[in-house]
Design an enzyme around this catalytic site. Sequence first.
Site, short mmCIF file in Angstrom:
data_model
loop_
_atom_site.label_atom_id
_atom_site.label_comp_id
_atom_site.label_asym_id
_atom_site.label_seq_id
_atom_site.Cartn_x
_atom_site.Cartn_y
_atom_site.Cartn_z
N ASP A 34 0.86 -1.18 0.00
CA ASP A 34 0.00 0.00 0.00
C ASP A 34 0.90 1.23 0.00
O ASP A 34 1.54 1.55 1.01
CB ASP A 34 -0.90 -0.01 1.24
CG ASP A 34 -1.89 1.16 1.25
OD1 ASP A 34 -1.71 2.11 0.46
OD2 ASP A 34 -2.83 1.12 2.07
N SER A 38 2.47 13.10 -16.66
CA SER A 38 1.39 13.33 -17.62
C SER A 38 1.53 14.72 -18.23
O SER A 38 2.07 15.64 -17.59
CB SER A 38 0.03 13.24 -16.90
OG SER A 38 -1.00 13.86 -17.64
N TYR A 72 -5.01 17.34 -9.94
CA TYR A 72 -4.30 16.48 -10.89
C TYR A 72 -3.12 17.24 -11.51
O TYR A 72 -2.00 16.73 -11.57
CB TYR A 72 -5.25 16.01 -11.98
CG TYR A 72 -4.60 15.12 -13.02
CD1 TYR A 72 -4.39 13.76 -12.77
CD2 TYR A 72 -4.19 15.63 -14.25
CE1 TYR A 72 -3.78 12.94 -13.71
CE2 TYR A 72 -3.59 14.82 -15.20
CZ TYR A 72 -3.39 13.48 -14.93
OH TYR A 72 -2.79 12.67 -15.87
N THR A 110 -5.87 1.68 -18.90
CA THR A 110 -5.79 0.88 -17.67
C THR A 110 -7.18 0.33 -17.34
O THR A 110 -8.19 0.79 -17.88
CB THR A 110 -5.30 1.73 -16.49
OG1 THR A 110 -6.28 2.76 -16.23
CG2 THR A 110 -3.95 2.38 -16.80
#
Length: 266
Positions: free
Chosen positions: A22, A108, A120, A155
Site C-alpha cells: 500500500d 502526464s 491532478y 488501464t
Amino acid sequence: GSPSSGINAEYGGGHAIPVQCDHGVDEEIHRLFDRIEKDHGKIDLLVNNAFKGVNTIGKNIPVPFWEQPIESWDDVIHVGLRCHFVASQRAAKMMVPQKDGLIVNVSSPGALFNFFTAPYGVGKAGLDKMSEMCGKELKKHNVTCVSLWPGLVQTEAIVAAKESFEKTEVSGVKIDVSKGETVEYAGRAIVGLMNDKNLKAKNGKTVGTADLGAEYGFKDADGRIHLSMRCVKAGVAMKFPWLAALIPSFIKVPWAWIVAMCHHYY
C-alpha cells in the site's frame, strides 16, 4: 502455478515476484525496499506509477475546485506524488553507492496543460519538478531520473470509468479511450530507456512515450504507432481528420514553443 506464472506467460518471460504494498503507508514502502535490499542487494530500476486518484478525478472533472471534496487533493498528492518521493529516497540510497540506476516517474501532459482537475495538474507538475531536481542531484553518481509522459492509457480503471471520461473535453477535444495506449506501451518506452547508451542526456528531463517510440523504433502491443503530442498531424487530426491525412508525421512543434505557449510565469 505461482502468482508470477500468469504475469510471465502474458508478458513474455522474466521472473516476476508480486508483492502487495500500500503506497499510502510509508512503512509498507520501506518494508518493500528492505526486502529488495536483503534478497537482491541492488536495484537497477524504479518505476513510480502508483496512483489513487482515478475514481476521484472521474467524479470531479466538471466540479469547480472549491466544491470538490478534500479527497480530490489527498488521493492525487498522497498516492501519486508523496509516495513517489518516499520510494525514490529508498531507491537512491541503493543506487548511489552502486553508481548506477534509473528512476522513472510516470507523469502526464497534465503537468503543463489544463487536464481534468486542479489537484491532478498540481500533482503532475510537482512530479516533473521532482524528477528535474532529483536528477540534478543524482547525476554525479551516475544515476538517472526522468519523468515519463504517456498519452491516455487503457488501464482497467480508465476503461471502467470510460463513460465519465468521455463526457468531458480536454482543450476542446473529446476524450476517446479506444485510441489510448495499452498498458504495455509505457513499458516498452522504459525498456528503451534502459538500453539507451546515451541515457544520461535525458537526466532530469520529461520525455513522452510516443517521442520515445519514434526515437527507439517500437510500436504498441497491438501494432499501433502513436503520434507525439508535438506532431502537427496529431493536433490537426483532433479537429480535421481529413486534413491530417495530408500532413507528414515527422513535422513536430519544438518543445520550447509549446512551453512558451503554456507557460504561466509572466
